[in-house]
Scaffold this active site. Structure first.
Site, mmCIF file in Angstrom:
data_model
loop_
_atom_site.group_PDB
_atom_site.id
_atom_site.type_symbol
_atom_site.label_atom_id
_atom_site.label_comp_id
_atom_site.label_asym_id
_atom_site.label_seq_id
_atom_site.Cartn_x
_atom_site.Cartn_y
_atom_site.Cartn_z
ATOM 1 N N ARG A 130 0.526 -1.177 -0.107
ATOM 2 C CA ARG A 130 0.271 -0.150 0.058
ATOM 3 C C ARG A 130 0.845 0.939 0.203
ATOM 4 N NH1 ARG A 130 -5.000 -0.225 2.137
ATOM 5 N NH2 ARG A 130 -4.189 -1.903 3.340
ATOM 6 N N TYR A 148 -14.712 -4.072 2.986
ATOM 7 C CA TYR A 148 -14.416 -3.364 4.520
ATOM 8 C C TYR A 148 -14.535 -2.423 4.727
ATOM 9 C CZ TYR A 148 -10.180 -5.678 2.396
ATOM 10 O OH TYR A 148 -9.309 -6.423 1.264
ATOM 11 N N CYS A 173 -25.827 -5.017 -10.863
ATOM 12 C CA CYS A 173 -26.834 -5.884 -9.921
ATOM 13 C C CYS A 173 -26.762 -5.839 -8.879
ATOM 14 C CB CYS A 173 -27.574 -6.756 -10.772
ATOM 15 S SG CYS A 173 -29.464 -6.904 -10.539
ATOM 16 N N GLU A 174 -26.135 -5.566 -7.525
ATOM 17 C CA GLU A 174 -26.189 -5.926 -6.330
ATOM 18 C C GLU A 174 -26.717 -4.473 -5.419
ATOM 19 O OE1 GLU A 174 -23.789 -9.299 -5.524
ATOM 20 O OE2 GLU A 174 -23.659 -8.861 -3.888
ATOM 21 N N TYR A 232 -4.390 -2.487 -4.106
ATOM 22 C CA TYR A 232 -5.588 -2.798 -3.735
ATOM 23 C C TYR A 232 -7.283 -2.712 -4.657
ATOM 24 C CZ TYR A 232 -2.555 -4.342 -0.557
ATOM 25 O OH TYR A 232 -1.355 -5.299 0.365
HETATM 26 N N1 LLP Z 1 4.104 -8.850 3.547
HETATM 27 C C1 LLP Z 1 2.374 -9.815 3.426
HETATM 28 C C2 LLP Z 1 2.669 -11.622 3.825
HETATM 29 C C3 LLP Z 1 1.401 -9.745 3.054
HETATM 30 O O1 LLP Z 1 0.357 -10.519 3.032
HETATM 31 C C4 LLP Z 1 0.563 -8.649 2.670
HETATM 32 C C5 LLP Z 1 -0.669 -7.851 2.437
HETATM 33 C C6 LLP Z 1 2.030 -7.523 2.808
HETATM 34 C C7 LLP Z 1 3.307 -7.632 3.128
HETATM 35 C C8 LLP Z 1 2.181 -5.661 1.831
HETATM 36 O O2 LLP Z 1 0.665 -4.773 3.405
HETATM 37 P P1 LLP Z 1 0.101 -3.174 3.051
HETATM 38 O O3 LLP Z 1 1.554 -2.450 3.246
HETATM 39 O O4 LLP Z 1 -0.070 -3.225 1.832
HETATM 40 O O5 LLP Z 1 -0.503 -3.273 3.882
HETATM 41 N N2 LLP Z 1 -7.147 -5.820 0.811
HETATM 42 C C9 LLP Z 1 -6.606 -5.030 1.679
HETATM 43 C C10 LLP Z 1 -5.166 -5.309 1.899
HETATM 44 C C11 LLP Z 1 -4.452 -6.651 1.839
HETATM 45 C C12 LLP Z 1 -3.180 -6.662 2.212
HETATM 46 C C13 LLP Z 1 -3.041 -8.417 2.069
HETATM 47 N N3 LLP Z 1 -1.713 -8.725 2.267
HETATM 48 C C14 LLP Z 1 -6.939 -3.721 1.298
HETATM 49 O O6 LLP Z 1 -7.730 -3.634 0.644
HETATM 50 O O7 LLP Z 1 -7.027 -2.785 2.617
#
Ligand code: LLP
Length: 427
Positions: A275, A315, A346-347, A382
């Site tokens: 992110r 979320y 359609c939801e 994401y």
């Molecule tokens: N490393 C691992 C092992 C992870 O599982 C993840 C994210 C990251 C790094 C990166 O995390 P970040 O720096 O992006 O926070 N779809 C969700 C986020 C799911 C994250 C999954 N794993 C959203 O839209 O907020």
């Protein structure tokens, strides 16, 4: 590292990285993801104190984005066979020191096991079964262990990856047993990794250092690398701020130095953001196709839905939004009002303005006409990657703006591609 504050937001936007939003929509169509390359480079620069930045490509895995982060020195994390193939297609080598690609998962499916064995991809094992499977196929390898420290934290319970409700990682109490198991297969544990969740905060991230110290004392024999995982938040709302990266780095650096001294060898310190590197670079442009009233609520319905950006429905995530007028007047001159923004699916849940639990809420936006453009901001992480073909909607196009020029980096899917591979039995 600079101390960063959230940018002031406007409800009106007519350009992205100096390229007219109207021209982008006319040339590439909507819904459209547009990425501004410069914030990505800035975010990479913010993290330079770490020895290695390993991009969690799941956040935004278009090859052009991966190429950008690779050319600016980032290593990469892959969580599936597909992500390993993406990393290779984006120019990453299979083997190196530090490993350019690390496969991090809680299981091996058959394909990923074959691939990491054949291509010698470094593996970060998130379960004792992964150690066994890799050990049987490729004894003698170096591996990393992903530990679940027994606690976690994320912006949503769905992004919390620690504690006994989480499926992720090797349970911390099982570490001694897993080390024995690795030894039996002659696997050398050269790395330890802890990722407690996504969109977390400094308070929780700091607790990881203490846990890592305990784990490293148990697993120190061949240890050369520590990974702090990802999870760095970005401000989505104007009242939120970035975390103090300096303080975060200092905590990890102190931990690493103490351990390096005890072990008598240097330790590489990695961070694994998804992110943080890409969220702010991305915008989803959609066209307003209906403006209607439902009792006291005004709805703007646009041509993008949760098939394009699933974070609000999954979320209750908030994204700042703005309007670009396609008429002769600027949206600046229009009054703002509280509106619900929804998509074409359609939801009922296909609403961009909702709180966790599916409760519809509103956001202030200028009055809008049919044909005006809605821009969903901070959509780079994401966003596209969680898109789907639900309701048989083709995947959106993606554009990267580099040095003021828009480049198409993914063509819009067409309707024939939607059912390519499907067949009707002839008997
Ligand atoms: N490393 C691992 C092992 C992870 O599982 C993840 C994210 C990251 C790094 C990166 O995390 P970040 O720096 O992006 O926070 N779809 C969700 C986020 C799911 C994250 C999954 N794993 C959203 O839209 O907020």
């Amino acid at each position: 590292m600079p101390s960063l504050t959230a940018p002031d937001r406007s409800l009106v936007r007519d350009n992205i990285a100096s390229v007219s939003v109207r021209e982008l929509a006319e040339r590439f169509g909507t819904p459209l993801f547009v990425y501004d390359e410069s914030p990505i480079l800035q975010r990479i620069a913010d993290l330079q104190a770490f020895d290695a930045i390993r991009f969690a490509q799941k956040a935004c895995s278009n090859l052009a984005i991966m190429d950008t982060v690779r050319r600016h020195g980032c290593l990469v994390d892959a969580v599936s066979t597909g992500e390993i193939h993406r990393a290779l297609a984006a120019g990453y080598q299979t083997v190196g020191n530090p490993p350019p690609i690390v496969y991090t998962a809680d299981i091996f499916d058959r394909e990923s096991l074959d691939l990491v064995v054949e291509r010698e991809i470094h593996v970060n094992c998130g379960s004792p079964d992964m150690i066994t499977m890799l050990g049987q196929r490729a004894p003698g390898r170096e591996i990393t262990l992903r530990i679940n420290p027994g606690f976690g934290h994320g912006h949503s319970q769905k992004t919390n990856t620690g504690g006994d409700h989480s499926k992720h990682g090797i349970w911390h109490e099982d570490l001694p047993e897993c080390l024995k198991q690795a030894k039996q297969f002659d696997l050398r544990v050269t790395g330890l990794h802890v990722h407690i969740g996504s969109g977390t905060d400094l308070k929780h991230l700091s607790q990881v250092c203490q846990a890592m110290e305990r784990f490293a004392r148990l697993a120190g024999e061949h240890l050369v690398a520590l990974s702090a995982g990802g999870g760095l938040p970005i401000p989505y709302r104007s009242e939120e701020s970035f975390i103090d990266l300096d303080a975060y780095y200092q905590l990890w650096d102190a931990t690493r130095n103490r351990l390096a001294e005890e072990l008598g060898r240097p330790l590489r310190l990695e961070v694994e953001p998804g992110r943080y590197l890409v969220a702010e670079s991305g915008y989803l442009i959609a066209e307003i196709r209906a403006v209607k009233r439902m009792g006291d609520n005004t709805f703007y319905l646009v041509d993008a839905g949760f098939n394009n950006l699933a974070r609000p429905v999954m979320y209750g995530a908030y994204h700042p939004m703005s309007i670009c007028s396609v008429g002769d007047d600027s949206a600046d001159a229009r009054e703002a009002r509280e509106v619900v923004v929804g998509g074409p699916l359609c939801e009922s849940g296909d609403i961009f303005t909702q709180r966790e639990g599916g409760y519809v809420c509103t956001q202030p936006l200028p009055e809008a006409n049919i044909g005006d453009l809605l821009i969903v901001e901070n959509a780079g992480a994401y966003g596209f990657v969680m898109g789907s073909n639900y309701n048989s909607k083709p995947l959106a196009a993606e554009v990267l703006v580099r040095d003021g020029w828009p480049h198409l980096i993914r063509a819009r899917q067409n309707c024939h591609e939607l059912f390519a591979g499907e067949c009707i039995p002839t008997t």
